[in-house]
Every structure is written in C-alpha cells, then in structure tokens.
Scaffold this active site. Structure first.
Site, PDB file in Angstrom:
ATOM      1  N   ASP A  30       0.855  -1.194   0.000  1.00  0.00           N
ATOM      2  CA  ASP A  30       0.000   0.000   0.000  1.00  0.00           C
ATOM      3  C   ASP A  30       0.889   1.243   0.000  1.00  0.00           C
ATOM      4  OD1 ASP A  30      -3.224   0.559   0.935  1.00  0.00           O
ATOM      5  OD2 ASP A  30      -1.793   2.216   1.108  1.00  0.00           O
ATOM      6  N   ASN A  87     -13.058  -3.154   2.452  1.00  0.00           N
ATOM      7  CA  ASN A  87     -14.029  -2.071   2.579  1.00  0.00           C
ATOM      8  C   ASN A  87     -15.022  -2.143   1.430  1.00  0.00           C
ATOM      9  OD1 ASN A  87     -12.839  -0.869   4.900  1.00  0.00           O
ATOM     10  ND2 ASN A  87     -11.267   0.062   3.606  1.00  0.00           N
ATOM     11  N   HIS A 100     -10.246  -5.205  -3.135  1.00  0.00           N
ATOM     12  CA  HIS A 100      -8.899  -5.458  -2.605  1.00  0.00           C
ATOM     13  C   HIS A 100      -8.991  -5.818  -1.139  1.00  0.00           C
ATOM     14  CE1 HIS A 100      -9.902  -1.169  -2.461  1.00  0.00           C
ATOM     15  NE2 HIS A 100      -9.256  -1.123  -1.306  1.00  0.00           N
TER      16      HIS A 100
HETATM   17  P1  AMP Z   1      -9.878   1.521   0.218  1.00  0.00           P
HETATM   18  O1  AMP Z   1     -10.109   2.748   1.057  1.00  0.00           O
HETATM   19  O2  AMP Z   1     -10.235   0.251   0.933  1.00  0.00           O
HETATM   20  O3  AMP Z   1     -10.504   1.628  -1.137  1.00  0.00           O
HETATM   21  O4  AMP Z   1      -8.310   1.417   0.050  1.00  0.00           O
HETATM   22  C1  AMP Z   1      -7.606   1.917  -1.034  1.00  0.00           C
HETATM   23  C2  AMP Z   1      -6.141   1.764  -0.698  1.00  0.00           C
HETATM   24  O5  AMP Z   1      -5.383   1.876  -1.881  1.00  0.00           O
HETATM   25  C3  AMP Z   1      -5.614   2.828   0.285  1.00  0.00           C
HETATM   26  O6  AMP Z   1      -5.065   2.179   1.427  1.00  0.00           O
HETATM   27  C4  AMP Z   1      -4.557   3.556  -0.537  1.00  0.00           C
HETATM   28  O7  AMP Z   1      -3.447   3.963   0.229  1.00  0.00           O
HETATM   29  C5  AMP Z   1      -4.187   2.517  -1.581  1.00  0.00           C
HETATM   30  N1  AMP Z   1      -3.663   3.039  -2.825  1.00  0.00           N
HETATM   31  C6  AMP Z   1      -4.226   3.986  -3.627  1.00  0.00           C
HETATM   32  N2  AMP Z   1      -3.461   4.201  -4.714  1.00  0.00           N
HETATM   33  C7  AMP Z   1      -2.405   3.344  -4.614  1.00  0.00           C
HETATM   34  C8  AMP Z   1      -1.269   3.082  -5.428  1.00  0.00           C
HETATM   35  N3  AMP Z   1      -1.051   3.728  -6.580  1.00  0.00           N
HETATM   36  N4  AMP Z   1      -0.379   2.159  -5.003  1.00  0.00           N
HETATM   37  C9  AMP Z   1      -0.571   1.499  -3.846  1.00  0.00           C
HETATM   38  N5  AMP Z   1      -1.641   1.688  -3.036  1.00  0.00           N
HETATM   39  C10 AMP Z   1      -2.533   2.615  -3.411  1.00  0.00           C
END
Ligand code: AMP
Ligand code: ZN
Length: 114
Positions: A30, A87, A100
C-alpha cells in the site's frame, strides 16, 4: 476497465511494489501504509466491490485468503496476528472500486475499528 487504477497496476502501467503475482492474483505494498505491514491483495479480474462477488468467484476469493496466509507467514506476522480487511461502499471508506484485501499487521490494533 479503462480508468481503474488497480487494473493499471496489475498491467504494470502504473508502478507498484509487487510482493506476489500469479495468474489470478496480484499483491503489492500500500502506498500509504497504516501499519508496518500493509499489503493490498487483488484479483486480476476487475470486480468493483465485495457486493459484486458471485458464485463464479468462490474459488478466486478463497485463493486470496491462501495468498494472505502465505504473505503473513513471509512477513512474520502470522503468529503475532494480522487483519484482513475489505471495505465496501461509502460508510466503510472504500476509495478504489476494484476489490482489494488489506493485509495489515506488525502492530497491536484496536477494536472496534475507527
Ligand atoms: P480503500 O479505502 O479500501 O478503497 O483502500 C484503497 C487503498 O489503496 C488505500 O489504502 C490507498 O493507500 C491505496 N492506494 C491507492 N493508490 C495506490 C497506489 N497507486 N499504489 C498502492 N496503493 C494505493
Ligand atoms: Zn480494476
């Protein structure tokens, strides 16, 4: 799915720190870690959210748990403990609409979650 950031990461069009890759599943660090271990495990198939999981994805979703277990052992958090979080929709805080699994560990966590 043309504008999906996680589809682009899976295809290598956006860089990521890959930690696992097989024909169905991809996992990467992440970008904004919430714990010492914070890995995102995603199916390569674009499924927007957990509400969209159907009979067809039963085996795929089971395999994600096995990847999570393997990564937890590799990162040394299997015995200390970890969380696997999905989520779904607004109240959960879902930001990326490609399903995810957050694998979180390496510190003591609170319950209930915030
Ligand atoms: P959610 O709130 O469950 O949709 O989580 C989305 C997650 O994706 C968050 O923890 C972000 O930090 C992560 N995220 C968003 N963009 C990227 C990226 N380019 N590379 C890695 N993680 C990401
Ligand atoms: Zn996608």
């Amino acid at each position: 799915m043309g504008d999906c950031i996680f589809c682009k990461i899976i295809k290598g069009e956006i860089p990521s720190k890959k930690v696992y890759d097989d024909k169905d599943i991809f996992a990467f660090e992440d970008i904004n870690p919430q714990s010492p271990v914070h890995i995102l495990i995603v199916p390569k198939k674009h499924i927007a959210k957990s509400l969209d999981v159907t009979e067809k994805e039963k085996e795929l979703i089971g395999s994600i748990f096995m990847v999570a277990n393997r990564l937890a052992v590799e990162r040394g958090i299997a015995e200390s403990g970890f969380r696997l979080v999905v989520n779904c929709n607004r109240d959960s805080g879902q930001e990326v609409f490609h399903i995810h699994f957050h694998l979180l560990g390496g510190r003591k966590m609170k319950w209930p979650p915030g």
